[in-house]
Scaffold this motif. Structure first.
Motif, PDB file in Angstrom:
ATOM      1  N   LYS A 173      -7.961  -8.804  10.618  1.00 54.67           N
ATOM      2  CA  LYS A 173      -6.729  -9.360  10.173  1.00 54.67           C
ATOM      3  C   LYS A 173      -6.482  -8.654   8.254  1.00 54.67           C
ATOM      4  O   LYS A 173      -5.670  -8.167   7.879  1.00 54.67           O
ATOM      5  CB  LYS A 173      -8.164 -10.245   9.330  1.00 54.67           C
ATOM      6  N   THR A 174      -7.883  -7.564   8.052  1.00 54.57           N
ATOM      7  CA  THR A 174      -7.632  -6.487   7.402  1.00 54.57           C
ATOM      8  C   THR A 174      -6.663  -5.350   7.523  1.00 54.57           C
ATOM      9  O   THR A 174      -6.001  -4.967   6.526  1.00 54.57           O
ATOM     10  CB  THR A 174      -9.353  -5.841   6.974  1.00 54.57           C
ATOM     11  N   LYS A 216      -4.201  -5.227  10.063  1.00 55.40           N
ATOM     12  CA  LYS A 216      -3.491  -5.873   9.636  1.00 55.40           C
ATOM     13  C   LYS A 216      -2.353  -5.794   7.877  1.00 55.40           C
ATOM     14  O   LYS A 216      -1.334  -5.527   7.898  1.00 55.40           O
ATOM     15  CB  LYS A 216      -2.462  -7.059  10.154  1.00 55.40           C
ATOM     16  N   LYS A 217      -2.895  -6.080   6.976  1.00 58.13           N
ATOM     17  CA  LYS A 217      -2.779  -5.886   5.812  1.00 58.13           C
ATOM     18  C   LYS A 217      -2.726  -4.641   5.727  1.00 58.13           C
ATOM     19  O   LYS A 217      -1.983  -4.290   4.757  1.00 58.13           O
ATOM     20  CB  LYS A 217      -4.092  -6.557   4.775  1.00 58.13           C
ATOM     21  N   PHE A 218      -3.639  -3.857   5.840  1.00 62.90           N
ATOM     22  CA  PHE A 218      -3.494  -2.035   5.081  1.00 62.90           C
ATOM     23  C   PHE A 218      -2.203  -1.893   6.035  1.00 62.90           C
ATOM     24  O   PHE A 218      -1.207  -0.800   5.488  1.00 62.90           O
ATOM     25  CB  PHE A 218      -4.955  -2.057   6.021  1.00 62.90           C
ATOM     26  N   GLU A 219      -1.655  -2.159   7.397  1.00 66.08           N
ATOM     27  CA  GLU A 219      -0.947  -1.623   8.240  1.00 66.08           C
ATOM     28  C   GLU A 219       0.213  -2.236   7.339  1.00 66.08           C
ATOM     29  O   GLU A 219       1.438  -1.359   6.931  1.00 66.08           O
ATOM     30  CB  GLU A 219      -0.790  -2.270   9.654  1.00 66.08           C
ATOM     31  N   THR A 220       0.449  -3.673   7.305  1.00 60.83           N
ATOM     32  CA  THR A 220       2.295  -3.621   6.295  1.00 60.83           C
ATOM     33  C   THR A 220       1.754  -3.304   4.902  1.00 60.83           C
ATOM     34  O   THR A 220       3.251  -2.765   4.262  1.00 60.83           O
ATOM     35  CB  THR A 220       1.918  -5.297   5.621  1.00 60.83           C
ATOM     36  N   GLN A 221       1.020  -2.555   3.815  1.00 59.22           N
ATOM     37  CA  GLN A 221       1.158  -2.010   2.576  1.00 59.22           C
ATOM     38  C   GLN A 221       0.940  -0.339   3.577  1.00 59.22           C
ATOM     39  O   GLN A 221       1.798   0.031   2.285  1.00 59.22           O
ATOM     40  CB  GLN A 221      -0.081  -2.355   1.806  1.00 59.22           C
ATOM     41  N   PHE A 263      -6.950  -5.871  -3.458  1.00 61.38           N
ATOM     42  CA  PHE A 263      -7.703  -6.090  -1.819  1.00 61.38           C
ATOM     43  C   PHE A 263      -9.343  -5.926  -2.253  1.00 61.38           C
ATOM     44  O   PHE A 263      -9.522  -5.077  -3.504  1.00 61.38           O
ATOM     45  CB  PHE A 263      -7.757  -4.830  -1.358  1.00 61.38           C
ATOM     46  N   TYR A 308     -12.020   0.070   4.082  1.00 59.95           N
ATOM     47  CA  TYR A 308     -10.884   1.257   3.738  1.00 59.95           C
ATOM     48  C   TYR A 308     -11.970   2.314   3.807  1.00 59.95           C
ATOM     49  O   TYR A 308     -11.756   3.228   4.451  1.00 59.95           O
ATOM     50  CB  TYR A 308      -9.721   0.911   2.887  1.00 59.95           C
ATOM     51  N   GLU A 327     -12.034  -6.137   1.855  1.00 62.97           N
ATOM     52  CA  GLU A 327     -11.150  -4.546   2.420  1.00 62.97           C
ATOM     53  C   GLU A 327     -11.350  -3.386   2.023  1.00 62.97           C
ATOM     54  O   GLU A 327     -11.658  -2.668   2.567  1.00 62.97           O
ATOM     55  CB  GLU A 327      -9.798  -6.038   1.945  1.00 62.97           C
TER      56      GLU A 327
END
Length: 109
Positions: free
Chosen positions: A79-80, A82-87, A40, A48, A44
């Protein structure tokens, strides 16, 4: 050219500060590797760490808290997240009162 010369206790204070800072940076690097944050970008990572800080101090965190604490826009934060959730780094739960608001929690397992 004027040089800065440290003597005695000043050198001790500086050396201790440098050693402590190096330990903190090493710990941070280990955390980033353990939780797969290495990939990241700095924005990002700041988001976190802001989630973690808010959870530690208030036992809660939502998107509005992140906007206030980090200074980033709702769009950047969303947007960030959503990236964290996907990971698999965070859990997002939509607020009952406001459909644009999400309560956040870190996944540490």
């Amino acid at each position: 050219e004027i040089g800065v010369r440290l003597v005695g206790s000043e050198m001790c204070i500086r050396d201790r500060f440098v050693a402590e800072l190096a330990e903190i940076l090493k710990l941070l690097s280990n955390i980033e590797e353990q939780y797969n944050l290495v990939a990241f970008n700095q924005t990002e990572k700041k988001i976190y760490y802001t989630i973690a800080t808010n959870l530690a101090s208030d036992s809660k965190c939502n998107i509005t808290d992140l906007i206030t604490s980090s200074g980033f826009s709702r769009s950047t934060i969303y947007k960030t997240l959503k990236k964290f959730e996907t990971q698999g780094l965070i859990k997002m739960e939509q607020s009952f009162g406001d459909k644009r608001e999400f309560n956040l929690d870190l996944i540490t397992a």
